[in-house]
Design a protein around this motif. Structure first.
Motif, short mmCIF file in Angstrom:
data_model
loop_
_atom_site.label_atom_id
_atom_site.label_comp_id
_atom_site.label_asym_id
_atom_site.label_seq_id
_atom_site.Cartn_x
_atom_site.Cartn_y
_atom_site.Cartn_z
N LEU A 111 -5.24 -6.45 -9.08
CA LEU A 111 -6.05 -5.65 -9.99
C LEU A 111 -5.69 -4.17 -9.93
O LEU A 111 -5.85 -3.45 -10.92
CB LEU A 111 -7.54 -5.86 -9.68
N LEU A 112 -5.20 -3.72 -8.79
CA LEU A 112 -4.82 -2.31 -8.60
C LEU A 112 -3.31 -2.10 -8.65
O LEU A 112 -2.81 -1.07 -8.22
CB LEU A 112 -5.35 -1.81 -7.25
N ARG A 113 -2.61 -3.05 -9.20
CA ARG A 113 -1.14 -3.04 -9.18
C ARG A 113 -0.55 -1.74 -9.75
O ARG A 113 0.39 -1.19 -9.19
CB ARG A 113 -0.62 -4.23 -9.96
N ASP A 114 -1.09 -1.26 -10.85
CA ASP A 114 -0.56 -0.04 -11.46
C ASP A 114 -0.72 1.17 -10.55
O ASP A 114 0.11 2.08 -10.56
CB ASP A 114 -1.23 0.22 -12.81
N ARG A 115 -1.77 1.20 -9.75
CA ARG A 115 -2.01 2.32 -8.85
C ARG A 115 -1.22 2.21 -7.54
O ARG A 115 -0.90 3.20 -6.92
CB ARG A 115 -3.49 2.44 -8.53
N LEU A 116 -0.95 0.98 -7.12
CA LEU A 116 -0.25 0.76 -5.86
C LEU A 116 1.26 0.89 -5.97
O LEU A 116 1.92 1.25 -5.01
CB LEU A 116 -0.55 -0.64 -5.31
N TRP A 121 2.53 -3.81 -4.09
CA TRP A 121 1.88 -5.00 -4.64
C TRP A 121 2.65 -6.26 -4.24
O TRP A 121 2.06 -7.24 -3.81
CB TRP A 121 1.80 -4.90 -6.17
N ARG A 122 3.95 -6.20 -4.36
CA ARG A 122 4.77 -7.38 -4.06
C ARG A 122 4.67 -7.76 -2.58
O ARG A 122 4.61 -8.94 -2.24
CB ARG A 122 6.22 -7.12 -4.44
N ALA A 123 4.66 -6.76 -1.71
CA ALA A 123 4.54 -7.03 -0.28
C ALA A 123 3.25 -7.78 0.03
O ALA A 123 3.25 -8.76 0.78
CB ALA A 123 4.62 -5.73 0.51
N VAL A 124 2.15 -7.34 -0.57
CA VAL A 124 0.87 -8.00 -0.34
C VAL A 124 0.84 -9.36 -1.06
O VAL A 124 0.27 -10.32 -0.55
CB VAL A 124 -0.30 -7.11 -0.79
#
Length: 191
Positions: A111-116, A121-124
């Motif tokens: 959900l926070l991909r754009d901010r991260l 994001w991929r690591a998580v």
């Protein structure tokens, strides 16, 4: 709602979660391989993966809520969020909690991909690969249907399907890593 109804609902939502999350894993692998599903453009596979992920998560929340509401065994909200603290089947329930917590991390970061950023994001997002087998073990260990023929066959089918897809994904990655150095040498030789 009777305790018997809640027990059946918990069993049913657990089985549905197994199937849905299996399909989510398969779609995730298809997205990574840039595969297209028949009748869908590539972005359709991504969209289906996201939509089914949210649907599977909704079923999981229902599965957890039913387990907490059912008074037959004492499972609390804390037991659903904090691994291995339950008095009831602490190992098996704790594994389910670990799988849920990993999934929550994947969901929140998605959900926070754009901010991260894509790399974080991929690591998580790799936690999804860990969440599936942990949830599977949870179901095998605590599920009251684990020894029935239908659940055994459903579980085997899901495991075989995911192992096959993961094998294809790994073979693709190995093939791509072998081709990359050769492609670089070919490009450097052209200059």
């Amino acid at each position: 709602m009777t305790s018997e109804t809640l027990w059946y609902a918990n069993r049913a939502t657990g089985a549905v979660c197994l199937v849905l999350f299996t399909v989510v894993v398969l779609l995730g692998i298809a997205v990574r391989l840039r595969a297209r599903l028949p009748g869908l453009p590539r972005f359709g596979t991504v969209s289906l993966h996201r939509t089914l992920s949210l649907s599977a998560t909704a079923f999981l929340v229902l599965h957890i809520a039913v387990a907490v509401v059912d008074g037959y065994v004492n499972i609390t909200v804390a037991d659903a969020l904090v691994p291995f603290v339950s008095e009831y089947q602490p190992l098996w329930l704790g594994l389910g909690t670990v799988a849920f917590d990993l999934l929550l991390a994947v969901l929140v970061t998605s959900l926070l991909r754009d901010r991260l950023g894509h790399r974080a994001w991929r690591a998580v997002h790799w936690l999804a690969y860990a969440s599936w087998p942990v949830a599977l073990i949870h179901g095998i260990g605590i599920g009251t249907d684990a020894g029935t023929d239908w659940m055994t066959w459903l579980t085997v089918a899901c495991v075989v399907t995911v192992i096959t897809a993961f094998t294809v994904r790994t073979a693709h990655a190995v093939r791509a890593s072998r081709q990359t150095p050769a492609a670089l040498l070919h490009t450097e030789g052209a200059h």
